[in-house]
Structures are given as C-alpha cells and as structure tokens.
Design a protein around this motif. Structure first.
Motif, PDB file in Angstrom:
ATOM      1  N   SER A   1      32.510  31.248  13.981  1.00 35.83           N
ATOM      2  CA  SER A   1      32.496  29.915  13.298  1.00 35.83           C
ATOM      3  C   SER A   1      33.979  29.453  12.896  1.00 35.83           C
ATOM      4  O   SER A   1      34.548  30.357  12.531  1.00 35.83           O
ATOM      5  CB  SER A   1      31.596  30.341  12.041  1.00 35.83           C
ATOM      6  OG  SER A   1      30.266  30.516  12.063  1.00 35.83           O
ATOM      7  N   GLY A   2      34.142  28.427  12.684  1.00 36.95           N
ATOM      8  CA  GLY A   2      35.241  27.797  12.915  1.00 36.95           C
ATOM      9  C   GLY A   2      35.389  26.638  13.730  1.00 36.95           C
ATOM     10  O   GLY A   2      34.480  26.090  14.251  1.00 36.95           O
TER      11      GLY A   2
ATOM     12  N   MET B   1      31.200  33.782   9.899  1.00 39.97           N
ATOM     13  CA  MET B   1      32.583  33.933  10.526  1.00 39.97           C
ATOM     14  C   MET B   1      32.484  35.293  10.811  1.00 39.97           C
ATOM     15  O   MET B   1      31.872  36.373  10.218  1.00 39.97           O
ATOM     16  CB  MET B   1      33.544  33.980   9.178  1.00 39.97           C
ATOM     17  CG  MET B   1      34.056  32.430   9.285  1.00 39.97           C
ATOM     18  SD  MET B   1      35.035  32.215   8.022  1.00 39.97           S
ATOM     19  CE  MET B   1      36.674  33.093   8.515  1.00 39.97           C
TER      20      MET B   1
ATOM     21  N   GLY C   1      38.733  32.130  15.535  1.00 38.71           N
ATOM     22  CA  GLY C   1      39.935  31.421  14.723  1.00 38.71           C
ATOM     23  C   GLY C   1      40.686  32.335  14.092  1.00 38.71           C
ATOM     24  O   GLY C   1      40.333  33.667  13.872  1.00 38.71           O
ATOM     25  N   ASP C   2      41.875  32.014  13.510  1.00 39.58           N
ATOM     26  CA  ASP C   2      42.670  33.260  13.151  1.00 39.58           C
ATOM     27  C   ASP C   2      42.144  33.978  11.621  1.00 39.58           C
ATOM     28  O   ASP C   2      42.275  35.000  11.394  1.00 39.58           O
ATOM     29  CB  ASP C   2      44.183  32.626  12.747  1.00 39.58           C
ATOM     30  CG  ASP C   2      44.237  31.216  12.156  1.00 39.58           C
ATOM     31  OD1 ASP C   2      43.270  30.690  11.733  1.00 39.58           O
ATOM     32  OD2 ASP C   2      45.388  30.867  11.743  1.00 39.58           O
TER      33      ASP C   2
ATOM     34  N   ALA D   1      38.719  34.158  10.976  1.00 36.62           N
ATOM     35  CA  ALA D   1      37.932  34.986  11.231  1.00 36.62           C
ATOM     36  C   ALA D   1      38.387  36.233  11.987  1.00 36.62           C
ATOM     37  O   ALA D   1      37.986  37.282  11.896  1.00 36.62           O
ATOM     38  CB  ALA D   1      36.968  34.441  12.306  1.00 36.62           C
TER      39      ALA D   1
ATOM     40  N   MET E   1      39.528  38.096   9.047  1.00 42.57           N
ATOM     41  CA  MET E   1      38.517  38.781   8.092  1.00 42.57           C
ATOM     42  C   MET E   1      38.012  39.985   8.396  1.00 42.57           C
ATOM     43  O   MET E   1      37.762  40.811   7.770  1.00 42.57           O
ATOM     44  CB  MET E   1      37.325  37.643   7.991  1.00 42.57           C
ATOM     45  CG  MET E   1      36.193  37.948   7.350  1.00 42.57           C
ATOM     46  SD  MET E   1      34.814  36.540   7.219  1.00 42.57           S
ATOM     47  CE  MET E   1      35.429  35.639   5.920  1.00 42.57           C
TER      48      MET E   1
ATOM     49  N   ASN F   1      45.982  28.830  13.780  1.00 42.40           N
ATOM     50  CA  ASN F   1      46.650  27.620  13.244  1.00 42.40           C
ATOM     51  C   ASN F   1      47.026  27.721  11.744  1.00 42.40           C
ATOM     52  O   ASN F   1      47.221  26.787  11.177  1.00 42.40           O
ATOM     53  CB  ASN F   1      45.672  26.488  13.217  1.00 42.40           C
ATOM     54  CG  ASN F   1      44.255  26.948  12.906  1.00 42.40           C
ATOM     55  OD1 ASN F   1      44.194  27.581  12.203  1.00 42.40           O
ATOM     56  ND2 ASN F   1      43.041  26.270  13.323  1.00 42.40           N
TER      57      ASN F   1
ATOM     58  N   ASP G   1      45.325  28.225   9.216  1.00 45.97           N
ATOM     59  CA  ASP G   1      44.803  27.387   8.276  1.00 45.97           C
ATOM     60  C   ASP G   1      43.309  27.743   8.537  1.00 45.97           C
ATOM     61  O   ASP G   1      42.705  28.167   9.667  1.00 45.97           O
ATOM     62  CB  ASP G   1      44.693  26.061   8.709  1.00 45.97           C
ATOM     63  CG  ASP G   1      43.948  24.965   7.830  1.00 45.97           C
ATOM     64  OD1 ASP G   1      43.847  25.146   6.845  1.00 45.97           O
ATOM     65  OD2 ASP G   1      43.514  23.912   8.392  1.00 45.97           O
TER      66      ASP G   1
ATOM     67  N   ASN H   1      40.481  25.891   9.145  1.00 40.88           N
ATOM     68  CA  ASN H   1      40.539  24.521   9.428  1.00 40.88           C
ATOM     69  C   ASN H   1      39.047  23.725   9.380  1.00 40.88           C
ATOM     70  O   ASN H   1      39.480  22.492   9.021  1.00 40.88           O
ATOM     71  CB  ASN H   1      41.300  24.315  11.158  1.00 40.88           C
ATOM     72  CG  ASN H   1      41.747  23.045  11.439  1.00 40.88           C
ATOM     73  OD1 ASN H   1      41.382  22.671  12.226  1.00 40.88           O
ATOM     74  ND2 ASN H   1      42.717  22.632  10.324  1.00 40.88           N
ATOM     75  N   GLN H   2      38.383  24.369   9.727  1.00 42.31           N
ATOM     76  CA  GLN H   2      37.035  23.789   9.831  1.00 42.31           C
ATOM     77  C   GLN H   2      36.743  23.269   8.382  1.00 42.31           C
ATOM     78  O   GLN H   2      36.131  22.290   8.128  1.00 42.31           O
ATOM     79  CB  GLN H   2      35.754  24.826  10.392  1.00 42.31           C
ATOM     80  CG  GLN H   2      34.414  24.119  10.203  1.00 42.31           C
ATOM     81  CD  GLN H   2      34.303  23.169  11.206  1.00 42.31           C
ATOM     82  OE1 GLN H   2      34.999  23.261  12.290  1.00 42.31           O
ATOM     83  NE2 GLN H   2      33.342  22.308  11.114  1.00 42.31           N
ATOM     84  N   VAL H   3      36.984  24.201   7.398  1.00 45.05           N
ATOM     85  CA  VAL H   3      36.705  23.856   6.097  1.00 45.05           C
ATOM     86  C   VAL H   3      37.517  22.680   5.645  1.00 45.05           C
ATOM     87  O   VAL H   3      37.317  21.739   4.996  1.00 45.05           O
ATOM     88  CB  VAL H   3      36.822  25.132   5.311  1.00 45.05           C
ATOM     89  CG1 VAL H   3      36.498  24.729   3.649  1.00 45.05           C
ATOM     90  CG2 VAL H   3      35.971  26.159   5.436  1.00 45.05           C
TER      91      VAL H   3
ATOM     92  N   ILE I   1      46.664  30.262   5.706  1.00 47.91           N
ATOM     93  CA  ILE I   1      46.487  31.706   5.670  1.00 47.91           C
ATOM     94  C   ILE I   1      47.684  32.154   6.542  1.00 47.91           C
ATOM     95  O   ILE I   1      48.300  31.427   6.876  1.00 47.91           O
ATOM     96  CB  ILE I   1      44.995  32.076   6.463  1.00 47.91           C
ATOM     97  CG1 ILE I   1      45.114  31.579   7.756  1.00 47.91           C
ATOM     98  CG2 ILE I   1      43.884  31.873   5.725  1.00 47.91           C
ATOM     99  CD1 ILE I   1      44.011  31.904   8.769  1.00 47.91           C
TER     100      ILE I   1
HETATM  101  C1  LIG Z   1      31.300  34.909   6.045  1.00 41.69           C
HETATM  102  C2  LIG Z   1      31.731  33.451   5.987  1.00 41.69           C
HETATM  103  N1  LIG Z   1      32.567  32.946   5.034  1.00 41.69           N
HETATM  104  C3  LIG Z   1      33.134  31.663   4.944  1.00 41.69           C
HETATM  105  C4  LIG Z   1      32.559  30.645   5.889  1.00 41.69           C
HETATM  106  C5  LIG Z   1      32.733  29.165   6.026  1.00 41.69           C
HETATM  107  N2  LIG Z   1      33.697  28.926   7.031  1.00 41.69           N
HETATM  108  C6  LIG Z   1      33.210  28.168   7.879  1.00 41.69           C
HETATM  109  S1  LIG Z   1      34.426  28.001   9.176  1.00 41.69           S
HETATM  110  C7  LIG Z   1      35.673  28.684   8.087  1.00 41.69           C
HETATM  111  C8  LIG Z   1      37.407  28.483   8.089  1.00 41.69           C
HETATM  112  C9  LIG Z   1      37.376  29.228   9.528  1.00 41.69           C
HETATM  113  O1  LIG Z   1      38.586  29.480   9.749  1.00 41.69           O
HETATM  114  P1  LIG Z   1      39.321  30.135  10.950  1.00 41.69           P
HETATM  115  O2  LIG Z   1      38.407  31.264  11.477  1.00 41.69           O
HETATM  116  O3  LIG Z   1      40.694  30.300  10.981  1.00 41.69           O
HETATM  117  O4  LIG Z   1      38.994  29.171  12.102  1.00 41.69           O
HETATM  118  P2  LIG Z   1      39.499  27.551  12.172  1.00 41.69           P
HETATM  119  O5  LIG Z   1      38.606  26.669  11.589  1.00 41.69           O
HETATM  120  O6  LIG Z   1      40.739  27.377  11.449  1.00 41.69           O
HETATM  121  O7  LIG Z   1      39.726  27.313  13.678  1.00 41.69           O
HETATM  122  C10 LIG Z   1      35.071  28.939   6.930  1.00 41.69           C
HETATM  123  C11 LIG Z   1      35.952  29.624   5.648  1.00 41.69           C
HETATM  124  C12 LIG Z   1      31.462  31.154   6.775  1.00 41.69           C
HETATM  125  N3  LIG Z   1      30.941  30.450   7.680  1.00 41.69           N
HETATM  126  N4  LIG Z   1      31.137  32.710   6.978  1.00 41.69           N
END
Ligand SMILES: Cc1ncc(C[n+]2csc(CCOP(=O)(O)OP(=O)(O)O)c2C)c(N)n1
Ligand SMILES: [Mg+2]
Length: 598
Positions: free
Chosen positions: A389-390, A417, A441-442, A444, A447, A475, A477, A479-481, A500
C-alpha cells in the motif's frame, strides 16, 4: 511413544492436505512445534520474522493456490501479532486457519504471564469459528470444523490450544453422550443460479446498448468466460484491484483498473454505460460506478452478502463466476452495433499513450511511474507481482500490462502496509518455479518488509527459480498520505509526519547475501530491471524516486482542484517541485503527445 494432542493436531492437518504452515514459535505453542519436528517434514514449517508477516503469508498462500492458508503463533504477544494479517485474509475472503498457543488450563484466569483472553481477541476477525480447546477428545472436531468453516465460508477461523493440553496424550472421543465424531474433507460446490434467474439477467443484458463490465477477484478463474460474455455483449470491462489479472491488458476493450487507483477509460465507461454487469467484485467506491438509475444492473457473486451493495442491481445472482457466465452465454444475443466498444477501445488506446507520457515526464531524480512502465514489457511469463500500500499501488494498478498466465495481488480490502514482501515470499512457497516481483514504498520497507528480507535470505536457495525481486521506491516520504492530505484535505505536507529517513536498502540486501542494485537515473531503469531479472539470487532494486509526482486519481473533481489550489496558496514546504510535478502530470493527461514544462 503415545500420540500427544500436538501430534494429533499435526496428523489431522496433514489429513486435511495441509503441507505448509507459516509462523513463529514460543512456549505457548511448543507442544505443536515438537509435534511438527517429530512429523519429520510431513508439514513444512516456514519461519517468518514476525507473526503478522506469517499471517500475510498464509493469506497470500491461499490467494495464489486456492488452498487453505495456515499460520501458527504462541500465546499472548504472538497471537496478538497475527491479527492484522488475519484481517487481511478476512477482508479479501481468503480461507485461513490460525493456530495459537495459550497458557496452561491450570493458569487461565490467573492474570498469568502472557495470558490474554484470546477467544475474545479473535472473536471479530475469526468470528466464523474460534474455540479454545479444553479436552483432548475435543480437538478432533475443533480442527475439522475450523478448516471446513474456513474453506466453506472463505474466511478466517482460529483454534486456541493451552500448552498443557498440547502435551497431553491424545484420546479419540469415546462413544458416549456429549462427544462429537467428526470427519475430514471438503469439496466446494458448483454454485449456479436458477435458469429463470439467468434468463432475467440475460433479458437485461440483451437490452443494453452500452454494457460495462466490472470483474474482481471472483473472476480470476473465469478469464475465458468473461471474454466470451464481453465479446457477445460488445462490452468493455474494468478490473477491480484484486481482479487485476482476471483479464489480460492487451485486449483493446479492457479499460484497466477502476477507482482512486483506476484509469480514465474505466471512469468514463461507468459514467456512460446503460447496463452494468459486475462479476466477483467487492470494489468499495460507489462514486466510480454508474449514478443510481443510470444503468440497469446484473451482479454475480459467490456470496449473497456481496450482492447489490454498491449499486442496486436488477438481478442478483449467487454463483461461481465461470460456471454462471458459461450458463449465461447461450442466452445472450450478439451485439450488432460495434460503436460502444470501439469508443471504449479508442479511449483506452489514448489512455495507454497518456500513461506513457506521464511515465516519461522528467522528475527529480526518477519518475516512479517510469519504474513500473519500464518493468511492464519486461514482465517474465508466469510472473507473480505483489504490491504494497502506498503510491506504488497506483502504478501497479495503472501502468503494468499483465499478460495471460500471470498472477498478482496485494492487501486489497484492508490495504495494509507491509504486505508486499510476505506476499512475495508466500508466492514462492506456492509456486517455487515462477519469478516473483514485489513493489514496495520505503515507508512500508521500514515498517516490516525489510526484516522479512531475512526470511528471503534464509530460504531462497530452496526455490527452483531464483528470480525474486523487491523494487523499493525510495522517496523519503509517506507519499500516498502526503498526496491524500493535499488533494482530499487541502492540507500541505506535514514533514514531522510524512518525512522518513533515507536508508540504503540495496546495501542492506548485500549485507545479508542478496543482490543490491541502486538506480537514480531514469535512463538506466531498463538496464537495472534487466540486471535484476538476470540475477542468480534475490535482488533489492532500490530506485530514488521523486515524491512530487502526484498519484492522481483518474479524474479530479472541481472541489478537489480547489482544495489543491488552496494547499498551494498556503505554504507547502515542497511548493515548487510539487507544482511542477503536478502541472506536468495534468498537462500530459490533457494534452497527450505534449510534454509539460519542466
Ligand atoms: C499498517 C498501515 N498503516 C498506515 C497506513 C496508511 N498509509 C497508506 S499508504 C501510506 C504511506 C506509505 O508510504 P511508503 O511505503 O513510503 O510509500 P509511498 O506512498 O511513499 O510510495 C500510509 C502511511 C496503512 N495503509 N497501513
Ligand atoms: Mg515512500
């Protein structure tokens, strides 16, 4: 040696066809682990780094094999760790059994160490069946029921086993009042609607001049049937995220994903259709379906609970997707006017060009869309792709062109995530001979996916095909959020929450014996993918991507545009880069063929 309850549990699981269990040990479940050891490989135990990851693996194993997924954990913290992964399975309708330890029966209720009320904790996620064992003669029906209910209801079930019970001698239930005598085995039924109801559905579909189809995970095994029905009706077809590989993307009338991560032709088709045929999908967002009253609807789903939920359907059919479509086909009249389908195909063709334009826009340093765009033509036959997710889920949803025979999945309903790497590991235990690629994503990665690379390092030599690649979008970040806050809330980027740390993921890979590749040059992306796909071991491909490329929804409403405008007017710390990124993306969608200003 007499058979313990633990031995019986392992034996019974084996009788049910269980050959792999994902999990993590602890003293609450030692009696079953001892039995697993004594069973000498009859069931393979796969050690994750964290119980949540083991539950994701069990969910993904079920997704990629169609079989029961099983995970195991100790009492207290181990069982609690499983919960998110179990919800992932539940929300995506996957049959998963959780076996968890518990403190000794003699200690329960004593505020004992690691004692939590596990049946209460598991009641929601495994509500279809959760029981704590108390007697050896009870364990047989606990296992039989837990598995049959999980398979029959495509859901999560759980058995809680106190550790002293696991060590006791197993006893078959005596032939006496108050005992059960259960048996092994389950075969899913062939579910088919009544002929009259199929005719009602056919009447509606035959009346349609502009039929739109939406297929989801329930249609994954019905590719030929979906194509045959769509061809007969002259329909276009969109795909929900979990049904991403239900249809190959090279068919001109397949409009791709739908929803926030979806495509413009899917959006347009749903807005213009006069008839909707939905097959095996729980796609959640009603605003991406036709307006109420605009279209007549037919829905096919195995589960009555999913019918007429997002759109009020005229005919609701409970049935297996492939069987039901096959039974429907002879009742359908060929559509003689090719106009609707031609329009959809033309729009889809333009959209693919738009995606290419968007992917090729310059960025600082690498446009994340291009990462996936470059992968698309390089996808090996039979690949299994997973996404976290991201923002990468946007590119996974839109930019990958899947061909027939490929598989793909992610945490759909839960959208959690941290699922992509455990999913990709489970894919190898499901199909060791297929290449596997995870997009992550970075955030995830940090995490929990990163720790799970250690599981890859532990097992990869056992996999027939060594191609296992995780692509990390670095990135710095969440970023999706960041973009959700900008577009939906009108809030600027909140650095304390979103930024991040920069971590050298590719070097971590090298440290643990995997291959690391780093790329920060868009022109080297193709070569980086080629190198990763040719490697003799699993690879972490880390790409330095630009957080200012917006994962835009396929349409932006006026309201969202206004909020977006207000965000920019306030001081977003990344105002300049973001504006340029967004402008380039929007321009390239409005003016395909033109490059936005840099
Ligand atoms: C366990 C969990 N915590 C929080 C979220 C909310 N959330 C969805 S996408 C995201 C950001 C993901 O960041 P990253 O993995 O760096 O991917 P990016 O969007 O930067 O490409 C968050 C915090 C979620 N979906 N699942
Ligand atoms: Mg990120």
């Amino acid at each position: 040696m007499t058979q313990t309850v633990g031995d019986f549990v392992v034996e019974r699981l084996h009788s049910w066809g269980v050959r792999k269990i994902f999990g993590y040990p602890g003293d609450g479940i030692n009696g079953v682990f001892g039995a697993l050891r004594r069973a000498e490989g009859k069931i393979e135990f796969i050690q994750a780094r964290h119980e949540e990851m083991a539950a994701f693996m069990a969910a993904a194993y079920a997704k990629f094999t169609g079989k029961l997924g099983v995970c195991i954990a100790t009492s207290g913290p181990g069982a609690a760790h499983l919960v998110t992964g179990l919800y992932d399975a539940k929300l995506d309708h996957m049959p998963v059994l959780a076996i968890v330890g518990q403190q000794a029966r003699t200690a329960l209720g004593g505020h004992y160490q690691q004692e939590i009320d596990l049946p209460a904790m598991l009641r929601d996620v495994a509500g279809a069946f959760v029981q704590q064992g108390t007697e050896p003669a009870q364990v047989r029906h606990l296992i039989d029921r837990a598995i049959r209910i999980a398979l029959g209801g495509r859901t999560v079930t759980a058995i809680v086993l106190p550790n002293d019970l696991q060590e006791e001698s197993y006893q078959e239930p005596p032939r006496a009042h108050g005992t059960l005598h259960s048996g092994v085995g389950y075969h899913p039924p062939m579910t088919l609607p009544h002929q009259d109801d199929l005719r009602s559905a056919a009447d509606i579909l035959n009346d349609g001049k502009k039929v739109a189809m939406l297929v989801g995970a329930g249609a994954l095994g019905a590719t030929d049937e979906v194509i045959a029905v769509a061809d007969r009706l002259g329909a276009g077809c969109a795909k929900a995220l979990l049904g991403r590989t239900a249809l190959p993307d090279d068919l001109p009338w397949v409009t791709g994903s739908i929803g926030l991560l979806g495509t413009e032709p899917s959006w347009a088709m749903m807005n213009e259709c006069d008839t909707l045929l939905m097959v095996g999908s729980g796609f959640p967002y009603a605003e991406f379906l036709p307006k109420e009253g605009q279209a007549r609807g037919v829905q096919i789903d195995l589960s009555p609970e999913m019918l007429s939920l997002r759109y009020p359907m005229d005919v609701n059919l409970v049935g297996d997707a492939a069987e039901t479509l096959r039974a429907l086909l002879p009742l359908l009249k060929p559509q003689t006017d090719p106009g609707w389908r031609k329009r959809i195909a033309a729009h889809t063709d333009t959209w693919w060009k738009t995606l290419e334009q968007r992917a090729l826009q310059p960025a600082d340093p690498v446009n994340p869309q291009r990462v996936v765009w470059e992968l698309s033509p390089r996808l090996p036959d039979g690949v299994i792709v997973t996404s976290d997710s991201g923002s990468c889920a946007n590119w996974y949803a839109r930019d990958l062109k899947f061909r027939r025979g490929m598989m793909a999945s992610l945490s759909g309903g839960l959208a959690s995530m941290g699922a992509a790497v455990p999913y990709a590991i489970a894919a190898k235990f499901a199909h060791g001979d297929r290449p596997v690629i995870a997009l992550v994503g970075d955030g995830a990665m940090q995490m929990n996916n990163m720790a799970e690379l250690i599981t890859v390092a532990k097992y990869w030599r056992d996999w027939v095909d060594h191609r296992w690649i995780v692509c990390v979008f670095n990135n710095e970040d969440l970023n999706q959020v960041t973009w959700e806050q900008r577009v939906f809330e009108g809030d600027p980027k909140f650095d304390a929450s979103q930024k991040i740390p920069d971590v050298p993921y590719h070097l971590f890979a090298e440290l643990i014996g995997l291959k690391g590749i780093f790329c920060d040059d868009p022109n080297q992306l193709g070569a980086a993918w080629d190198e990763a796909l040719a490697a003799d071991r699993p690879v972490v491909l880390e790409v330095k991507t630009d957080p200012e490329v917006p994962p835009l929804p396929p349409h932006i409403t006026l309201e969202q545009a206004l909020k977006f405008g207000r965000t920019v007017a306030r001081s977003d710390p990344r105002q300049g880069g973001m504006l340029a990124g967004a402008a380039r993306q929007i321009l390239s969608s409005i003016l395909p063929g033109q490059h936005g200003s840099h």
